[in-house]
Write a protein that holds these residues in place. Structure first.
Motif, PDB file in Angstrom:
ATOM      1  N   TRP A  82      63.542  92.408   2.585  1.00  0.00           N
ATOM      2  CA  TRP A  82      62.775  91.285   2.045  1.00  0.00           C
ATOM      3  C   TRP A  82      63.487  89.969   2.298  1.00  0.00           C
ATOM      4  O   TRP A  82      62.838  88.956   2.569  1.00  0.00           O
ATOM      5  CB  TRP A  82      62.530  91.477   0.544  1.00  0.00           C
ATOM      6  N   VAL A  83      64.812  89.966   2.229  1.00  0.00           N
ATOM      7  CA  VAL A  83      65.576  88.748   2.494  1.00  0.00           C
ATOM      8  C   VAL A  83      65.358  88.299   3.941  1.00  0.00           C
ATOM      9  O   VAL A  83      65.101  87.118   4.226  1.00  0.00           O
ATOM     10  CB  VAL A  83      67.071  88.973   2.213  1.00  0.00           C
ATOM     11  N   ILE A  84      65.427  89.244   4.878  1.00  0.00           N
ATOM     12  CA  ILE A  84      65.212  88.919   6.291  1.00  0.00           C
ATOM     13  C   ILE A  84      63.768  88.497   6.525  1.00  0.00           C
ATOM     14  O   ILE A  84      63.488  87.541   7.248  1.00  0.00           O
ATOM     15  CB  ILE A  84      65.584  90.130   7.169  1.00  0.00           C
ATOM     16  N   ASN A  85      62.828  89.197   5.892  1.00  0.00           N
ATOM     17  CA  ASN A  85      61.415  88.912   6.089  1.00  0.00           C
ATOM     18  C   ASN A  85      61.033  87.517   5.625  1.00  0.00           C
ATOM     19  O   ASN A  85      60.057  86.933   6.118  1.00  0.00           O
ATOM     20  CB  ASN A  85      60.578  89.961   5.358  1.00  0.00           C
ATOM     21  N   THR A  86      61.797  86.960   4.691  1.00  0.00           N
ATOM     22  CA  THR A  86      61.496  85.617   4.186  1.00  0.00           C
ATOM     23  C   THR A  86      61.550  84.574   5.296  1.00  0.00           C
ATOM     24  O   THR A  86      60.806  83.593   5.265  1.00  0.00           O
ATOM     25  CB  THR A  86      62.491  85.241   3.071  1.00  0.00           C
ATOM     26  N   ALA A  87      62.393  84.776   6.290  1.00  0.00           N
ATOM     27  CA  ALA A  87      62.532  83.809   7.375  1.00  0.00           C
ATOM     28  C   ALA A  87      61.538  84.046   8.504  1.00  0.00           C
ATOM     29  O   ALA A  87      61.461  83.238   9.432  1.00  0.00           O
ATOM     30  CB  ALA A  87      63.953  83.852   7.927  1.00  0.00           C
ATOM     31  N   GLU A  88      60.778  85.126   8.452  1.00  0.00           N
ATOM     32  CA  GLU A  88      59.831  85.443   9.513  1.00  0.00           C
ATOM     33  C   GLU A  88      58.473  84.805   9.220  1.00  0.00           C
ATOM     34  O   GLU A  88      58.078  84.654   8.071  1.00  0.00           O
ATOM     35  CB  GLU A  88      59.664  86.959   9.649  1.00  0.00           C
ATOM     36  N   LEU A  89      57.757  84.461  10.270  1.00  0.00           N
ATOM     37  CA  LEU A  89      56.430  83.891  10.116  1.00  0.00           C
ATOM     38  C   LEU A  89      55.394  85.007  10.196  1.00  0.00           C
ATOM     39  O   LEU A  89      54.796  85.262  11.244  1.00  0.00           O
ATOM     40  CB  LEU A  89      56.169  82.835  11.196  1.00  0.00           C
ATOM     41  N   ASN A  90      55.229  85.703   9.094  1.00  0.00           N
ATOM     42  CA  ASN A  90      54.172  86.699   8.972  1.00  0.00           C
ATOM     43  C   ASN A  90      53.763  86.774   7.501  1.00  0.00           C
ATOM     44  O   ASN A  90      54.354  86.115   6.646  1.00  0.00           O
ATOM     45  CB  ASN A  90      54.612  88.065   9.517  1.00  0.00           C
TER      46      ASN A  90
END
Length: 206
Positions: A82-90
């Motif tokens: 979830w921490v990594i996903n926060t920086a992704e544009l999706n």
């Protein structure tokens, strides 16, 4: 919402994707196109923080323990993916936040009722379905569960009615848009049929 749809060679109007995340991104780009990516990533950071808070409130309501609630919030806040996903544009961060908010509101509404809780719960479920169309059946089941629980409260019928109003009004604009665009009833997203075909196609390689 016109693009190259799956299995198509020409651009066409589409209902392939649930619209909430693209609409959010488009609104930000309309206001500030130069920094839209940065603004959206910061906004996703806010959504991620609120997700951890929602799981805290959900766990405290479900288990009646501040210790368990704190542990749940910390696990959500420091979950690596979830921490990594926060920086992704999706749409992952947005749908995770909406699911967490639905759980927290559902737990509260199922225990103490409340008209405002019912309304916001219905809107949150609509947001879940409008972000990930695959979650629409689960949102409908959650709404039915809430209606069943509302029978225990003096004004439970009113809370249940407001939950239905919030859920229906959250979905209605996109359903009306699809009807106007395609001149026939179209669900929130039509990609479900493609995914079912791919999943049951004996010649599929994915």
């Amino acid at each position: 919402f016109a693009c190259l749809t799956p299995l198509s060679d020409t651009e066409e109007d589409t209902a392939q994707e649930a619209p909430l995340y693209p609409l959010l991104f488009g609104a930000i780009a309309y206001v500030n196109s130069d920094r839209a990516d940065t603004i959206l990533r910061w906004l996703q950071g806010v959504f991620g923080s609120l997700t951890a808070a929602c799981y805290f409130f959900f766990a405290r309501r479900a288990f009646h323990s501040t210790t368990i609630a704190t542990l749940a919030g910390l696990l959500a806040a420091f979950y690596p993916f979830w921490v990594i996903n926060t920086a992704e544009l999706n749409d992952g961060v947005l749908v995770t936040f909406l699911v967490a908010m639905s759980l927290a509101l559902g737990a509260r509404g199922g225990q103490v009722g409340g008209a405002l809780t019912g309304l916001v719960f219905g809107l949150a479920l609509a947001g879940v379905a409008m972000t990930r169309a695959a979650l629409l059946p689960f949102a409908a089941i959650a709404l039915l569960w809430f209606l069943w629980e509302c029978r225990r409260f003096p004004l439970g019928w009113f809370a249940g009615f407001l939950a239905i109003v919030g859920f229906a009004n959250g979905l209605a604009p996109w359903l009306i848009r699809n009807y106007v665009a395609f001149e026939r009833p179209v669900p929130v997203a039509t990609s479900t049929y493609l995914h079912l075909w791919m999943g049951n196609n004996p010649h599929a390689t994915i």
